[in-house]
Design an enzyme around this catalytic site. Structure first.
Site, mmCIF file in Angstrom:
data_model
loop_
_atom_site.group_PDB
_atom_site.id
_atom_site.type_symbol
_atom_site.label_atom_id
_atom_site.label_comp_id
_atom_site.label_asym_id
_atom_site.label_seq_id
_atom_site.Cartn_x
_atom_site.Cartn_y
_atom_site.Cartn_z
ATOM 1 N N ARG B 16 -0.502 17.890 55.977
ATOM 2 C CA ARG B 16 0.308 16.735 55.401
ATOM 3 C C ARG B 16 1.376 16.524 56.473
ATOM 4 O O ARG B 16 1.680 15.633 57.237
ATOM 5 C CB ARG B 16 1.057 17.033 54.102
ATOM 6 N N HIS B 218 11.782 25.865 52.952
ATOM 7 C CA HIS B 218 11.145 25.147 53.804
ATOM 8 C C HIS B 218 11.888 25.293 55.075
ATOM 9 O O HIS B 218 12.933 24.696 55.265
ATOM 10 C CB HIS B 218 11.009 23.566 53.186
ATOM 11 N N HIS B 220 12.123 24.946 59.330
ATOM 12 C CA HIS B 220 11.680 24.630 60.576
ATOM 13 C C HIS B 220 11.963 25.298 61.789
ATOM 14 O O HIS B 220 13.244 25.714 61.637
ATOM 15 C CB HIS B 220 12.120 22.991 60.826
ATOM 16 N N CYS B 251 9.645 17.187 64.498
ATOM 17 C CA CYS B 251 10.919 16.802 63.903
ATOM 18 C C CYS B 251 11.356 15.413 64.274
ATOM 19 O O CYS B 251 11.594 15.127 65.322
ATOM 20 C CB CYS B 251 11.886 17.678 64.191
ATOM 21 N N ASN B 262 7.246 23.233 61.375
ATOM 22 C CA ASN B 262 7.614 24.225 60.579
ATOM 23 C C ASN B 262 7.603 25.531 60.907
ATOM 24 O O ASN B 262 6.822 25.545 62.059
ATOM 25 C CB ASN B 262 6.877 23.808 59.307
#
Lengths: 318, 318
Positions: B16, B218, B220, B251, B262
């Protein structure tokens, strides 16, 4: 009470580590440009080249031209690397410009010593005895023991803290015999085997055994854990790190030809500054030098930060 | 006594996150191949696509074909992302194959909400009230509050833990009003502002306020600190992470167009395994899938580990 250091010393090795492994060729003028730009960022320790055989390391065939060429900035300690008498003599020709000091360089893994140097550990000890005497005979101080593969080895697997301790003891015996006083121990994660708990264990044992020695960590980001490892070490009070701008360098060892190089200078500086620890380095200036390094080598470097920019730049704009 | 979890849950979002940002085009067959390969590594949670406007995200114009195309592996939870009624309806068409659940998605930075969604925080709360009602009207459970920019924001700078707490409270109020029971809080470092001490502070405050909620991080790797941040969180007992294989993604926000995506799934799995924490994932298999992802996108991915190989492979050979 906190073990956090007030200041972390960044020992920049980008030129030496980077240009020895880049397929290049990299123009001498570009090497000089990078070294001079690094000195403008506030870094006060820059390893500029290797005096090695141009047959083995063609990337440093121009070591003399590079050292002659850069303009030294007062207050910056410039160093170089060598492995034998020929290299030492080449370095000594620049005694006015380079800080010349010797190191007893050992490996915690005999498997690595055999593959990398084609020597047994005993043969390597004999070579280091000879090299220590050589340094001292040229009035070059020998104050440092370096231990490669201190956290694991591609050829031998995991390395126990006991092996690290015993390797340092071997180095101290060589120094004592030669009358050299060791002040510094450098532990290298040569092939990227370290992880935070292993860092804590090895550092804990070395420090409780020799609390008066200064410890430097030489970390590679081979598997992406270098910043986490540095963070664990800083929390234990470790305040000296070898780093490379942009993550220049790589890993020439078994099965890792495309692997990342050293921990990125600028990512470690960011971590320190966000922890409230001084480095004396202007982070935004260093990020610009990382971008320059990327342009010089002509391919993407591992540093994420040089692609994203610092937080302070966004803080100012916000 | 240790806070270390026995098991860490890796929520794979590579397909995704990755395919929405790759300039591509990536063939639907390659997307399907990656999803099916991920399921063979032991991962049990894979976010496979976004149901978004193909005008805005052309990389997901083939969301339906991708979801129709992959063969679901029993025991794996496949999820998708959507932002409005149209997206929800597209997802609901795959109710037999996808786990459909709703989220109250908020941002701790009003600056980000304005730039990213062109809404004030109040307008976003109104939109989330509407979306929560929509989900419930389709018998889609809403159990999760997501907080973006929970650790800092390119448009607003540092974000205080107080802002994070207040954002979660807003989400809980929406849920309570709608009769939804929130079990999960997801904190996202959307633009890579987190560092370990900040992670500890925010997680500490959220957890002491809502000790019964499950927390997902989550992260990055925008500035190279993602693994260090995950390590700090794991040491506090956090056991759920969104990750992407190979570090797929990126990003899209201000000034960071070339930035990393990520945290890499395989680097987090390596860290966990080296800490003695289970993930249920076969690391060497996952590294192979990371290499497959790199071949599919046709350029180098940020993961260092997929280029170096696991430690276990070397341990076996040593």
């Amino acid at each position: 009470m906190s073990d956090l250091p007030k200041r972390v010393h960044i020992q920049e090795e980008g030129p030496r580590e980077g240009f020895q492994i880049e397929p290049g060729p990299i123009a001498t003028a570009d090497k000089i440009r990078l070294i001079e730009a690094l000195a403008e960022t506030g870094l006060d320790h820059i390893q500029v080249c290797s005096f090695v055989s141009p047959k083995i390391v063609p990337g440093w065939a121009d070591a003399e031209d590079t050292v002659s060429g850069f303009k030294a900035k007062p207050g910056v300690r410039y160093t170089a690397l060598w492995f034998n008498e020929s290299g030492l003599n080449r370095a000594l020709a620049f005694r006015d410009k380079l800080a010349i000091s010797g190191s007893i360089s050992l490996t915690a893994s005999e498997g690595f010593t055999k593959k990398n140097l084609n020597r047994t550990h005993e043969e390597n000890l004999a070579a280091m005895r000879k090299q220590t005497a050589l340094h001292l005979s040229h009035s070059v101080p020998v104050r440092r023991i370096g231990v490669m593969a201190a956290f694991g080895c591609n050829y031998q697997g995991d390395i126990s803290p006991t092996q690290v301790i015993s390797t340092i003891e071997d180095g101290l015996a060589i120094a004592a015999e030669a009358g050299a006083e060791i002040t510094d121990i450098s532990l290298a994660d040569t092939m990227g085997w370290a992880m935070p708990a292993r860092i804590e264990r090895v550092l804990g044992e070395v420090r409780s055994r020799w609390p008066e020695k200064r410890i430097t960590l030489h970390l590679h980001d081979t598997r992406g854990l270098a910043v986490a490892n540095a963070h664990a070490a800083i929390k234990m009070g470790i305040d000296r790190f070898d780093t490379t701008v942009g993550g220049l360098g790589g890993c020439p060892f078994a099965g890792q030809k495309g692997a990342a190089g050293n921990i990125c200078s600028e990512e470690l500086v960011l971590l320190c500054h966000e922890m409230g620890i001084e480095t004396g380095v202007d982070l935004d200036a260093l990020i610009e030098v990382g971008r320059m390094a990327e342009a010089i080598v002509g391919h993407q470097l591992p540093s994420e930060l040089i692609h994203a920019g610092s937080l302070d730049a966004f803080r100012k704009a916000a």
